[in-house]
Write an enzyme that holds these catalytic residues in place. Sequence first.
Site, PDB file in Angstrom:
ATOM      1  N   LYS A   9      67.625  61.551  37.121  1.00 16.44           N
ATOM      2  CA  LYS A   9      67.392  60.148  37.457  1.00 16.44           C
ATOM      3  C   LYS A   9      66.015  59.987  38.108  1.00 16.44           C
ATOM      4  CE  LYS A   9      72.359  59.168  37.937  1.00 16.44           C
ATOM      5  NZ  LYS A   9      73.454  58.874  38.886  1.00 16.44           N
ATOM      6  N   TYR A  49      75.423  52.506  31.005  1.00 16.76           N
ATOM      7  CA  TYR A  49      76.447  52.397  32.051  1.00 16.76           C
ATOM      8  C   TYR A  49      77.450  51.271  31.770  1.00 16.76           C
ATOM      9  CZ  TYR A  49      74.338  55.855  35.207  1.00 16.76           C
ATOM     10  OH  TYR A  49      73.887  57.026  35.776  1.00 16.76           O
ATOM     11  N   ASN A 112      71.692  59.954  43.720  1.00 17.19           N
ATOM     12  CA  ASN A 112      72.310  61.277  43.554  1.00 17.19           C
ATOM     13  C   ASN A 112      71.679  62.121  42.450  1.00 17.19           C
ATOM     14  OD1 ASN A 112      73.416  59.870  41.447  1.00 17.19           O
ATOM     15  ND2 ASN A 112      75.554  60.273  41.980  1.00 17.19           N
ATOM     16  N   HIS A 115      72.591  62.736  36.288  1.00 18.21           N
ATOM     17  CA  HIS A 115      73.774  62.276  35.561  1.00 18.21           C
ATOM     18  C   HIS A 115      74.203  63.354  34.583  1.00 18.21           C
ATOM     19  CE1 HIS A 115      76.313  59.863  32.850  1.00 18.21           C
ATOM     20  NE2 HIS A 115      75.686  60.489  31.877  1.00 18.21           N
ATOM     21  N   GLU A 126      76.764  59.321  24.442  1.00 20.28           N
ATOM     22  CA  GLU A 126      75.493  59.281  25.176  1.00 20.28           C
ATOM     23  C   GLU A 126      74.376  59.976  24.400  1.00 20.28           C
ATOM     24  OE1 GLU A 126      77.733  58.951  29.519  1.00 20.28           O
ATOM     25  OE2 GLU A 126      76.603  60.770  29.082  1.00 20.28           O
TER      26      GLU A 126
HETATM   27  P1  ADP Z   1      79.127  60.191  37.890  1.00 20.12           P
HETATM   28  O1  ADP Z   1      77.635  59.901  37.812  1.00 20.12           O
HETATM   29  O2  ADP Z   1      79.404  61.352  38.838  1.00 20.12           O
HETATM   30  O3  ADP Z   1      79.758  60.358  36.537  1.00 20.12           O
HETATM   31  P2  ADP Z   1      80.261  57.481  38.027  1.00 20.12           P
HETATM   32  O4  ADP Z   1      80.282  57.452  36.536  1.00 20.12           O
HETATM   33  O5  ADP Z   1      81.498  57.091  38.763  1.00 20.12           O
HETATM   34  O6  ADP Z   1      79.822  58.939  38.583  1.00 20.12           O
HETATM   35  O7  ADP Z   1      79.080  56.531  38.555  1.00 20.12           O
HETATM   36  C1  ADP Z   1      77.848  56.518  37.919  1.00 20.12           C
HETATM   37  C2  ADP Z   1      76.783  56.438  38.950  1.00 20.12           C
HETATM   38  O8  ADP Z   1      76.889  55.199  39.655  1.00 20.12           O
HETATM   39  C3  ADP Z   1      76.840  57.496  40.046  1.00 20.12           C
HETATM   40  O9  ADP Z   1      76.251  58.723  39.674  1.00 20.12           O
HETATM   41  C4  ADP Z   1      76.084  56.832  41.164  1.00 20.12           C
HETATM   42  O10 ADP Z   1      74.657  56.936  40.961  1.00 20.12           O
HETATM   43  C5  ADP Z   1      76.477  55.376  40.987  1.00 20.12           C
HETATM   44  N1  ADP Z   1      77.595  55.033  41.866  1.00 20.12           N
HETATM   45  C6  ADP Z   1      78.885  55.388  41.726  1.00 20.12           C
HETATM   46  N2  ADP Z   1      79.642  54.913  42.709  1.00 20.12           N
HETATM   47  C7  ADP Z   1      78.797  54.225  43.524  1.00 20.12           C
HETATM   48  C8  ADP Z   1      78.955  53.496  44.733  1.00 20.12           C
HETATM   49  N3  ADP Z   1      80.154  53.359  45.313  1.00 20.12           N
HETATM   50  N4  ADP Z   1      77.858  52.927  45.281  1.00 20.12           N
HETATM   51  C9  ADP Z   1      76.646  53.048  44.708  1.00 20.12           C
HETATM   52  N5  ADP Z   1      76.425  53.726  43.550  1.00 20.12           N
HETATM   53  C10 ADP Z   1      77.486  54.310  42.978  1.00 20.12           C
END
Ligand code: ADP
Length: 148
Positions: A9, A49, A112, A115, A126
């Site tokens: 990211k 997303y 974070n 992805h 994807e």
């Molecule tokens: P992952 O990336 O681990 O598959 P998700 O698909 O649930 O997780 O979410 C996609 C992305 O959305 C996360 O990696 C994170 O960057 C963001 N995200 C998820 N939950 C939150 C939250 N509660 N607040 C802010 N950003 C979030």
Amino acid sequence: MEQTFIMIKPDGVQRGLVGEIISRFEKKGFYLKGMKLVNVDRTFAERHYADLSAKSFFDGLVEYIISGPVVAMIWEGKNVVLTGRKIIGATNPSESAPGTIRGDFAVEIGRNVIHGSDSVESARKEIALWFPDGAENWGSSLQPWIYE
Ligand code: ADP
């Protein structure tokens, strides 16, 4: 062999973590089958997303992903989808184990770093979205030293 979609990211690119992240997947024994540095637009980020469009953090997430270039990659290997998720660590860095990418390099869930596809089916979707021409076809001569 399975394939997964991994994206570093914008925060990971800005913080100079590209080499470190690629190195972790390489050293594990996975194969890089596609890679590009790209700025995606809002429509594209919303498509990536789409499953999260009802979430309260969706707009912020899209802003984050379009805030700078990302590194999009296809990685291939045995169980690479699930194992890739383990290398990445839990979504919320406060819950990601040390030794995982998020556990080692991230603090906030909204920053974070990386992805990774969460299933073989999402990986297929994807990869089709990000790499319409598909993966590069090459094989490593070291494969017999990593795979039985
Ligand atoms: P992952 O990336 O681990 O598959 P998700 O698909 O649930 O997780 O979410 C996609 C992305 O959305 C996360 O990696 C994170 O960057 C963001 N995200 C998820 N939950 C939150 C939250 N509660 N607040 C802010 N950003 C979030």
